[in-house]
Design an enzyme around this catalytic site. Structure first.
Site, short mmCIF file in Angstrom:
data_model
loop_
_atom_site.label_atom_id
_atom_site.label_comp_id
_atom_site.label_asym_id
_atom_site.label_seq_id
_atom_site.Cartn_x
_atom_site.Cartn_y
_atom_site.Cartn_z
N LYS A 42 0.81 -1.20 0.00
CA LYS A 42 0.00 0.00 0.00
C LYS A 42 0.86 1.26 0.00
CE LYS A 42 -2.98 -2.34 3.38
NZ LYS A 42 -3.38 -2.29 4.80
N GLU A 98 7.59 2.28 -6.07
CA GLU A 98 7.67 1.88 -4.65
C GLU A 98 7.81 3.11 -3.77
OE1 GLU A 98 7.26 -0.34 -2.64
OE2 GLU A 98 8.05 -2.29 -3.16
N ASP A 99 7.38 2.98 -2.53
CA ASP A 99 7.65 4.04 -1.57
C ASP A 99 9.08 3.93 -1.05
OD1 ASP A 99 6.98 1.65 -0.33
OD2 ASP A 99 6.07 2.59 1.41
N ASP A 102 14.29 -1.28 0.61
CA ASP A 102 15.11 -1.51 1.80
C ASP A 102 16.06 -2.66 1.50
OD1 ASP A 102 16.13 -1.78 4.34
OD2 ASP A 102 14.24 -2.21 5.33
N LYS A 130 16.85 3.12 0.70
CA LYS A 130 17.60 2.86 1.94
C LYS A 130 18.54 1.70 1.67
CE LYS A 130 15.62 1.33 6.08
NZ LYS A 130 14.72 1.58 7.21
N VAL A 152 11.28 4.99 8.95
CA VAL A 152 10.56 6.21 8.58
C VAL A 152 9.10 5.91 8.23
CG1 VAL A 152 12.59 7.48 7.81
CG2 VAL A 152 11.38 6.03 6.17
N ASP A 158 4.23 3.26 6.60
CA ASP A 158 3.50 2.99 7.84
C ASP A 158 4.36 2.39 8.94
OD1 ASP A 158 3.77 0.39 6.45
OD2 ASP A 158 2.55 -0.35 8.10
N ARG A 164 0.43 6.53 7.78
CA ARG A 164 0.61 6.68 6.33
C ARG A 164 0.20 8.07 5.86
NH1 ARG A 164 1.46 1.56 4.02
NH2 ARG A 164 0.40 -0.15 5.05
C1 PRP Z 1 7.36 -2.10 2.25
C2 PRP Z 1 7.58 -1.17 1.07
C3 PRP Z 1 8.17 -2.08 0.05
C4 PRP Z 1 8.95 -3.08 0.88
C5 PRP Z 1 10.40 -2.72 0.84
O1 PRP Z 1 6.16 -2.77 2.05
O2 PRP Z 1 6.39 -0.60 0.62
O3 PRP Z 1 7.20 -2.73 -0.74
O4 PRP Z 1 8.45 -2.99 2.22
O5 PRP Z 1 11.15 -3.57 1.64
P1 PRP Z 1 12.25 -4.54 1.08
O6 PRP Z 1 13.09 -3.79 0.08
O7 PRP Z 1 13.04 -4.88 2.33
O8 PRP Z 1 11.60 -5.75 0.49
P2 PRP Z 1 5.33 -3.51 3.21
O9 PRP Z 1 5.49 -4.99 3.04
O10 PRP Z 1 5.72 -2.92 4.53
O11 PRP Z 1 3.84 -3.16 2.84
P3 PRP Z 1 3.09 -1.76 2.71
O12 PRP Z 1 3.61 -1.09 1.46
O13 PRP Z 1 1.66 -2.15 2.58
O14 PRP Z 1 3.36 -0.93 3.94
#
Ligand code: PRP
Length: 183
Positions: A42, A98-99, A102, A130, A152, A158, A164
């Site tokens: 999301k 993507e947001d 990581d 990141k 963050v 979130d 969010r």
């Molecule tokens: C977060 C973010 C990316 C992912 C990045 O999603 O939106 O999709 O983690 O992390 P990574 O590079 O370590 O794989 P999350 O699973 O938290 O879902 P959300 O977007 O619904 O918050």
């Protein structure tokens, strides 16, 4: 909610300015091409909404849902699709939005899931990059901002599905994390 904020790292005006720059870059790079923006749910919701409104070429919009197994604030490694695309991406230039990247494991999984569907190309566009814990080598083509190794939230990101809707990117006070740990 605002009481929980420790430090604003990227304010709203800075976000909007950078999003407009990235949109301009995408519009220039993909001029004359058939493009589909794929928002990863999301977290990308605000970023992709703002980005799309600043892009000046015709693009298709779709979303994909992923979730990493587990609820920890660090990614566990395994990724699953919770909502698949509605569009057929064969022959289209895909831009995954993507947001945050990581570990890179989500994008690694997404790229290997989408590549067999024969898109013309796959590019990655992330608001935040990141790199401290990167575990997969992700070719990030469009990057809003690099971020330090801190947790963050805001502008789509979130903590336990909250925060969010904060209009900036920020860190949370340690006591917020402690409160959650105590539950
Ligand atoms: C977060 C973010 C990316 C992912 C990045 O999603 O939106 O999709 O983690 O992390 P990574 O590079 O370590 O794989 P999350 O699973 O938290 O879902 P959300 O977007 O619904 O918050």
């Amino acid at each position: 909610m605002l009481n929980d904020v420790a430090k604003v790292l990227i304010d709203s005006a800075t976000l909007q300015k950078r999003v407009a720059e990235v949109a301009e870059e995408i519009s220039r790079d993909f001029s004359g091409k058939e493009v589909i923006l794929i928002g990863v749910l999301k977290g990308s919701m605000f970023f992709i909404a703002d980005l799309l409104r600043k892009i000046s070429i015709p693009v298709i919009l779709d979303f994909i849902g992923t979730s990493s197994y587990g609820v920890a604030t660090t990614t566990s490694g395994a990724v699953k699709i919770t909502k698949d695309l509605e569009e057929d991406i064969e022959g289209l230039h895909v831009i995954i939005v993507e947001d945050i990247v990581d570990t890179g494991l989500t994008l690694n999984f997404l790229i290997s899931t989408l590549a067999p569907r024969k898109p013309a190309s796959i590019s990655v566009c992330t608001l935040l990059d990141k790199t401290a814990h990167r575990r997969a080598n992700i070719p990030v083509r469009y990057r809003g901002f690099p971020v330090e190794d801190s947790f963050v939230v805001g502008y789509g990101l979130d903590f336990k599905d909250r925060y969010r809707h904060l209009p900036f990117v920020c860190t949370l006070k340690e006591q917020v994390h402690e409160r959650q740990r105590a539950k």
